[in-house]
Design a protein around this motif. Structure first.
Motif, short mmCIF file in Angstrom:
data_model
loop_
_atom_site.label_atom_id
_atom_site.label_comp_id
_atom_site.label_asym_id
_atom_site.label_seq_id
_atom_site.Cartn_x
_atom_site.Cartn_y
_atom_site.Cartn_z
N LEU A 177 0.95 -1.35 -0.09
CA LEU A 177 -0.07 -0.11 -0.03
C LEU A 177 0.97 1.28 0.07
CD1 LEU A 177 -2.66 -1.00 2.49
CD2 LEU A 177 -3.12 -0.75 0.08
N ILE A 178 1.95 1.13 0.71
CA ILE A 178 2.71 2.33 0.86
C ILE A 178 3.74 2.63 -0.59
CG2 ILE A 178 4.98 3.20 1.82
CD1 ILE A 178 3.79 2.27 4.64
N PHE A 179 4.38 1.41 -0.64
CA PHE A 179 5.21 1.64 -2.18
C PHE A 179 4.69 1.69 -3.21
CE2 PHE A 179 8.29 0.02 1.12
CZ PHE A 179 9.40 1.21 0.98
N GLY A 180 3.35 1.21 -3.24
CA GLY A 180 2.39 1.28 -4.40
C GLY A 180 1.72 2.42 -4.55
N ASP A 181 1.89 3.70 -3.50
CA ASP A 181 1.41 4.94 -3.44
C ASP A 181 -0.12 4.81 -3.26
OD1 ASP A 181 2.54 7.26 -3.13
OD2 ASP A 181 2.81 7.42 -5.35
N VAL A 182 -0.60 3.62 -2.87
CA VAL A 182 -2.25 3.64 -2.75
C VAL A 182 -2.80 4.46 -1.58
CG1 VAL A 182 -4.08 2.06 -2.19
CG2 VAL A 182 -2.03 1.14 -3.52
N LEU A 183 -2.05 4.60 -0.68
CA LEU A 183 -2.62 5.38 0.56
C LEU A 183 -2.50 6.92 0.04
CD1 LEU A 183 -0.90 3.40 3.55
CD2 LEU A 183 -3.42 3.18 2.71
N ALA A 184 -1.76 7.38 -0.49
CA ALA A 184 -1.28 8.80 -0.61
C ALA A 184 -2.51 9.00 -1.83
CB ALA A 184 -0.01 9.12 -1.14
N ARG A 185 -2.61 8.30 -2.92
CA ARG A 185 -3.52 8.50 -3.77
C ARG A 185 -5.00 8.51 -3.43
NH1 ARG A 185 -1.02 8.69 -8.77
NH2 ARG A 185 1.11 7.97 -8.78
N HIS A 186 -5.32 7.63 -2.33
CA HIS A 186 -6.66 7.57 -2.06
C HIS A 186 -6.81 7.96 -0.45
CE1 HIS A 186 -6.03 4.91 -5.37
NE2 HIS A 186 -7.41 5.21 -5.62
N PRO A 187 -6.62 9.25 -0.29
CA PRO A 187 -6.66 9.71 1.12
C PRO A 187 -8.09 9.53 2.19
CG PRO A 187 -6.99 11.52 -0.20
CD PRO A 187 -6.55 10.54 -1.09
N GLY A 188 -9.08 9.15 1.21
CA GLY A 188 -10.28 8.95 2.00
C GLY A 188 -10.43 7.46 2.52
N MET A 189 -9.52 6.68 2.35
CA MET A 189 -9.41 5.03 2.76
C MET A 189 -9.10 5.27 4.19
SD MET A 189 -7.29 2.88 -0.36
CE MET A 189 -7.39 1.67 0.64
N ARG A 190 -9.90 4.39 4.73
CA ARG A 190 -9.47 3.91 6.31
C ARG A 190 -9.11 2.77 6.46
NH1 ARG A 190 -15.01 6.78 7.05
NH2 ARG A 190 -14.43 8.79 7.53
N VAL A 191 -8.00 2.45 6.46
CA VAL A 191 -7.20 0.98 6.60
C VAL A 191 -6.80 0.57 7.86
CG1 VAL A 191 -5.46 -0.50 5.77
CG2 VAL A 191 -6.52 1.29 4.18
N LEU A 192 -7.34 -0.61 8.41
CA LEU A 192 -6.64 -1.10 9.90
C LEU A 192 -5.91 -2.27 9.87
CD1 LEU A 192 -7.06 -1.32 13.05
CD2 LEU A 192 -9.00 -2.58 12.70
N LEU A 193 -4.79 -2.10 10.31
CA LEU A 193 -3.92 -3.42 10.34
C LEU A 193 -4.24 -4.01 11.76
CD1 LEU A 193 -0.46 -1.99 9.00
CD2 LEU A 193 -2.39 -3.02 7.73
N VAL A 194 -4.46 -5.08 12.12
CA VAL A 194 -4.64 -5.91 13.22
C VAL A 194 -3.14 -6.28 13.86
CG1 VAL A 194 -7.09 -6.47 12.62
CG2 VAL A 194 -4.90 -8.05 12.21
N HIS A 195 -3.25 -6.70 15.17
CA HIS A 195 -1.99 -7.21 15.61
C HIS A 195 -0.87 -6.20 15.85
CE1 HIS A 195 -3.17 -11.18 13.79
NE2 HIS A 195 -4.04 -11.07 15.00
N CYS A 196 -1.53 -4.75 16.09
CA CYS A 196 -0.64 -3.84 16.28
C CYS A 196 0.18 -3.32 14.95
CB CYS A 196 0.26 -3.62 17.55
SG CYS A 196 0.55 -2.22 18.41
N GLY A 197 -0.25 -3.47 13.90
CA GLY A 197 0.57 -3.46 12.63
C GLY A 197 1.62 -4.61 12.32
N GLY A 198 1.57 -5.76 13.13
CA GLY A 198 2.58 -6.78 12.74
C GLY A 198 3.91 -6.07 12.90
N ALA A 199 4.82 -6.32 11.84
CA ALA A 199 6.07 -5.93 11.76
C ALA A 199 6.38 -4.49 11.30
CB ALA A 199 7.11 -6.98 11.00
#
Length: 294
Positions: A177-199
């Motif tokens: 999501l980060i290196f594919g620029d997905v999050l920056a291109r879609h600022p309205g997305m709300r994404v939750l990572l479980v397990h405290c974000g893993g690694a």
């Protein structure tokens, strides 16, 4: 104190046998979850199907039938339980099907969607997901990424598919999501990572260094990794309050929510204990409300 458990699980139906024997019987009983909420003082829980029900090995036609049964089933399982808010499941191993199922889910009483981080999923940077990201951006619906089964056969021993594979698969999805620029291109997305974000909290400095030094395969981004990662939400399920404190530093105090992983053994009996010394009791509830778009 009221609050929202953002990471709890239920099975869709009793007659759908999981592909794993590691499934607690409470998973099939919403009354058990409701009682647990009363015991722990939570007002509500967001519920999703756990990885044994992802079935990412299915070919697309069979997967289409499966996810429809699963999503209709999880909605039926919580009917009559207003405190239990369901997430629809998206088969991220089949991008076009995931887009179609998201459109169908818009007609069901779900508060968001979930999908497999890593596991058998296609890279989240794949352009075939563009319609899904646009829809999530437009709708402001939550996407929970829960690690699927790690495909590395070396992790079969010592329960490492969970102990090591889960946090790694989560980090893989976040990196896409980060290196594919997905999050920056879609600022309205709300994404939750479980397990405290893993690694991810342990990796973000290395990712930023790779970006700063223009390592091969890393393209210019709309935002640097260390900034883009702060668009992600994480739950407090780290099994170590010090790691939760580090996650708050990485993602921001406005991105932390509470998650228990009920009813699995790797979950938390007292999820609030992970944040008790952080002074964020009220913030995590406000963050959950914002993540859900309530």
């Amino acid at each position: 104190m009221a609050g929202i458990d953002m990471h709890a699980h239920l099975a869709p139906r009793h007659d759908l046998a999981p592909i794993s024997s590691d499934v607690p019987s409470a998973l099939y009983d919403p009354d058990e979850l409701a009682r647990w909420l009363d015991l722990t003082g939570f007002a509500e829980a967001v519920v999703s199907v756990p990885p044994p029900f992802f079935r990412q090995h299915l070919p697309e036609e069979a997967a289409a039938r499966w996810v429809e049964v699963v999503n209709d089933g999880i909605c039926a399982a919580v009917r009559g339980y207003p405190r239990l808010r369901p997430l629809g499941y998206l088969p991220l191993e089949h991008p076009e099907l995931a887009v179609a199922e998201y459109e169908r889910l818009c007609g069901l009483p779900v508060v968001g969607v979930c999908g497999s981080a890593g596991g058998g999923s296609v890279s989240l940077a794949d352009p075939r997901f563009a319609p899904l990201w646009r829809a999530l951006d437009r709708d402001g619906r939550m996407l929970m990424l829960h690690p699927g089964t790690a495909p590395d056969p070396r992790l079969k021993a010592f329960y490492l598919a969970n102990l090591l594979g889960n946090p790694t698969e989560t980090a893989l999805a976040a990196a896409q999501l980060i290196f594919g620029d997905v999050l920056a291109r879609h600022p309205g997305m709300r994404v939750l990572l479980v397990h405290c974000g893993g690694a991810v909290p342990a990796m973000i400095g290395r990712w930023q260094r790779g970006y700063d030094t223009s390592r091969p395969g890393i393209k210019p981004l709309l935002e640097p990794p260390r900034e883009m990662v702060r668009r992600l939400y994480v739950d407090c399920l780290a099994h170590d309050p010090l790691l939760v404190r580090h996650a708050v530093a990485v993602f921001g105090p406005d991105k932390l929510v509470v998650g228990s992983d009920w009813p699995f053994a790797m979950g938390l009996d007292d999820p609030r204990g992970q944040i008790r010394d952080l002074g964020l009791d009220d913030a995590v509830t406000a963050n959950a409300v914002r993540l859900l778009g309530l």
